[in-house]
Design an enzyme around this catalytic site. Structure first.
Site, short mmCIF file in Angstrom:
data_model
loop_
_atom_site.label_atom_id
_atom_site.label_comp_id
_atom_site.label_asym_id
_atom_site.label_seq_id
_atom_site.Cartn_x
_atom_site.Cartn_y
_atom_site.Cartn_z
N CYS A 236 84.49 -52.60 37.41
CA CYS A 236 84.54 -53.52 36.04
C CYS A 236 86.01 -53.56 35.93
CB CYS A 236 84.05 -53.49 34.69
SG CYS A 236 82.52 -53.45 35.56
N ARG B 250 90.08 -54.69 41.81
CA ARG B 250 89.11 -53.72 41.07
C ARG B 250 87.74 -53.98 41.81
NH1 ARG B 250 90.78 -50.35 36.24
NH2 ARG B 250 88.94 -50.03 35.64
N TRP C 107 81.49 -55.72 37.41
CA TRP C 107 80.98 -55.37 38.96
C TRP C 107 79.71 -55.07 38.54
CZ3 TRP C 107 80.13 -50.31 41.12
CH2 TRP C 107 79.98 -49.86 42.68
N ASN D 233 83.65 -51.50 29.76
CA ASN D 233 83.75 -51.26 31.60
C ASN D 233 82.68 -49.74 31.44
OD1 ASN D 233 85.12 -52.81 32.02
ND2 ASN D 233 87.00 -51.34 32.71
N GLY D 234 82.19 -49.19 32.16
CA GLY D 234 81.62 -48.21 31.95
C GLY D 234 79.30 -48.07 32.63
N GLU E 19 91.01 -38.42 57.16
CA GLU E 19 91.30 -39.35 56.31
C GLU E 19 91.42 -40.39 57.27
OE1 GLU E 19 92.22 -40.51 53.72
OE2 GLU E 19 93.57 -42.11 53.46
N LYS F 113 89.78 -43.90 56.59
CA LYS F 113 90.66 -45.38 56.46
C LYS F 113 89.72 -46.68 56.97
CE LYS F 113 92.57 -45.69 53.72
NZ LYS F 113 92.68 -43.94 52.55
N GLU G 20 86.21 -47.23 55.65
CA GLU G 20 85.79 -48.11 54.23
C GLU G 20 86.57 -49.37 54.28
OE1 GLU G 20 88.33 -46.49 51.24
OE2 GLU G 20 89.91 -45.67 51.84
N HIS H 162 79.06 -28.26 69.31
CA HIS H 162 78.38 -27.65 68.65
C HIS H 162 77.02 -29.31 68.35
CE1 HIS H 162 79.57 -24.01 69.48
NE2 HIS H 162 80.36 -24.71 68.37
N LYS I 8 88.16 -49.29 42.88
CA LYS I 8 90.02 -48.29 43.54
C LYS I 8 89.83 -47.04 41.80
CE LYS I 8 93.84 -47.40 44.30
NZ LYS I 8 94.13 -47.32 45.00
#
Ligand code: M6R
Length: 608
Positions: free
Chosen positions: A2, A27, A75, A101-102, A481, A485, A488, A504, A603
């Site tokens: 949010c 966001r 969100w 938010n939260g 990484e 990338k 996502e 293995h 984000k």
């Protein structure tokens, strides 16, 4: 995640709110809304979907007159994305409006109590309890009502609040969810993130936990929950307003990838003095540095991958043991920390809930903490004992690129510093390292210029179902990484494996046409990884290899090769990751994905 914006000023609030919310779109959100005091009542407009829908509904804010208001991008967490669940929420009389938010963890308990007192709820959200609870405690004094409510809430929150009978004020308060207040020329603002206010101000207050900000036309006052006034100092942020604009690029992610040479230069150069590494922010004498016998990095996502890379460097170059933990695991496992252990928290946003909790855990153990942070004044920056800033500027795309690159070089600088102080580097080696560090920005630029070739290659993989990235040592860290990338932003399943681990179990997934990205930048491990590539290619895998310029014989086995320029083996991550970022980007673009705002992602992850 949010976003919150609030404004009180001399000009219409709604356009400012809509503009601020547009800067927070990155966001991630699924609905939006604004509340504006129109001179007699609080008007609220909310809409499911993109901000464009709200802008159309309000004729770009023109149908909502008034100079005081709050806005929100939601969100969904509690209750589906819908007009009714969108914020602002308000009390029955419509005299108190709230954006949040939260997560309010005990909202169900509070809701039941309020229902028993006759309060009716319109939405399924946790936020609506706050609007009704404020109504319950409000006796004409906003500060008193807000404090009463805060005492009763569990969880994390940032609120923007309007009271119709105090129309010359906007209130803001937070706990564990970021919120700032800005002093603007034409009015004052609140926002959950700096880019939302950059157009209006660079003078910012970072609201602390439990602090209540009271914004009026020409002042911002702060109080604690006992109603006592608090003195706070505004910080001047140097970020350029255009940094939060796409500047002609199709996506923020592309723009930010192209900003990496600058980011790396800006992070390195202030710390190079007289052919030495000087990190004043460390605030440690050589003796104190020598006293540290172990380092622990705690971080999440890409910042964690920086830690994995740094482990090879600190242990190899400085011969200092380093542990790397994901913050979400570290915080709950009752970790054992050595007395002389330095705990480094790496975080772009400085607000990641798990990383912040890990920092607090380390401080409770009495350990010295260092934050490697990008956002000036963020929670981790404020709470860590020492802060070393990465100078990446605002990063808008959810997938990190430039902040990751800045974190990497910050860790190189630290490793060199520790190695030098601990007598592990000769003058000659130090000189060589510094020379190679200085070359990195130019080398990154060179790799970025290869993007047309990579785009063509990436287009062949838009339909891929699984991709594997392999490497050994630092190359394994790079693989992690590269894999994150890709997955996502393109939603293609991918995994990173330490190349030696393949046989293995995972090798059973290698079949005809499977793409395997192999990273081979470490001379001493080259032959070993080559054997693993052969194992994959004989099973039909298509090999994309990233390696050093001199390894041209790899073309006999790999199907597609990207060469990185010559650098110190400890710094290869900074170069090898560039084509991997571009590859992920172009696969995602080719698939038509929302590159800057991938589904389900935020984000700044300010909830657990
Ligand atoms: O703001 P932080 O650096 O603490 O964020 C950590 C992770 O959430 C972040 O790196 C995340 O993994 C990104 N989506 C990676 O691109």
């Amino acid at each position: 995640m949010c976003g919150i914006v609030g404004f009180i000023g001399k000009k219409p609030a709604a356009p400012v709110l809509l503009d601020g919310l547009s800067k927070l779109e990155y966001r991630g959100y699924d609905s939006s809304g604004i509340a504006v005091y129109d001179g007699s009542t609080i008007q609220v407009k909310k809409a499911k979907g993109r901000l464009k829908v709200l802008s159309e509904l309000t004729h770009d804010g023109a149908t909502m007159p008034g100079t005081v208001g709050i806005g929100h991008t939601r969100w969904a967490t509690h209750g589906e994305p819908s007009d009714v669940n969108a914020h602002p929420h308000y009390n029955k009389a419509g005299t108190i409006a709230v954006v949040h938010n939260g997560i309010i963890e005990n909202y169900l308990k509070i809701k039941k109590r309020l229902q028993a007192k006759g309060y009716e709820f319109l939405s399924e959200t946790d936020t609506e309890v706050v609007a009704h609870l404020l109504d319950y405690y409000y006796k004409g004094e906003p500060l008193e009502a807000i404090s009463q409510v805060l005492y009763r809430l569990d969880g994390s929150y940032a609120f923007g609040i309007l009271f119709a009978d105090h129309p010359d004020k906007v209130y803001a308060v937070r706990k564990d969810s970021p919120l700032i207040a800005g002093i603007g020329r034409d009015g004052n603002l609140i926002a959950s993130d700096v880019p939302a206010v950059l157009k209006y101000t660079r003078d910012i207050y970072f609201i602390g936990n439990g602090e209540i900000a009271e914004l009026s036309l020409d002042a911002i006052a702060f109080y604690n929950t006992d109603g006592e006034s608090i003195e706070k100092e505004a910080k001047h942020i140097d970020w350029d307003e255009n940094a939060a604009e796409k500047g002609g690029y199709e996506h923020f992610m592309l723009k930010e990838m192209y900003e990496q040479p600058k980011t790396v230069r800006d992070t390195i150069s202030p710390r190079l003095k007289d052919n030495d590494i000087v990190i004043e922010e460390l605030g440690m004498t050589d003796e104190e540095i020598r006293a540290i016998d172990r380092i622990r990095v705690v971080a999440c996502g890409s910042a964690y991958h920086v830690g994995v890379s740094a482990k090879y460097i600190f242990e190899g170059m400085a011969r200092l043991p380093m542990e790397v933990d994901t913050a979400s695991e570290f915080r709950y496992r009752n970790p054992i920390l050595g007395e002389k252990e330095l705990v480094i928290i790496i975080s772009q946003s400085g607000e990641t809930a798990d990383s912040l909790a890990a920092l607090r855990e380390a401080k409770e153990h009495g350990n010295l903490t260092l934050g490697i942070v990008n956002v000036v004044g963020s929670s981790i920056a404020r709470e860590a004992d020492r802060v070393m800033y990465t100078w990446a500027g605002p990063e808008i795309a959810v997938a990190t690129t430039k902040a990751y690159s800045a974190q990497l070089v910050a860790m190189y600088l630290l490793a060199i510093k520790f190695a030098r102080v601990n007598g592990r580097l000769s003058d000659g080696q130090l000189k060589e390292y510094i020379t190679d560090l200085k070359k990195l920005p130019e080398q990154i630029e060179m790799l970025l210029n290869n993007d047309e070739r990579l785009q063509k290659f990436a287009n062949r993989y838009v339909a891929a179902k699984d991709v594997f990235f392999i490497g050994r040592g630092i190359d394994y860290a790079i693989s992690m990484e590269a894999s994150l990338k890709l997955k996502e932003i393109s939603y293609i399943h991918s995994d990173a494996y330490a190349a030696g681990e393949l046989k293995h179990g995972t090798i059973s997934l290698i079949e005809e046409g499977r793409l395997v990205g192999a990273i081979l930048t470490q001379k001493d491990l080259y032959k070993k990884t080559m054997s693993n590539i052969v194992e994959c290619s004989t099973r039909g895998a298509f090999i994309l290899a990233v390696t050093n310029e001199e390894n041209t014989e790899i073309e006999k086995i790999a199907d597609y090769v990207i060469y990185i320029p010559q650098t110190n083996p400890y710094f290869t991550n900074s170069l090898a990751i560039i084509p991997m970022q571009l590859f992920a980007y172009y696969v995602a673009v080719g698939k038509g994905c929302d590159v800057d705002k991938p589904r389900n992602l935020a984000k700044s992850v300010t909830v657990e």
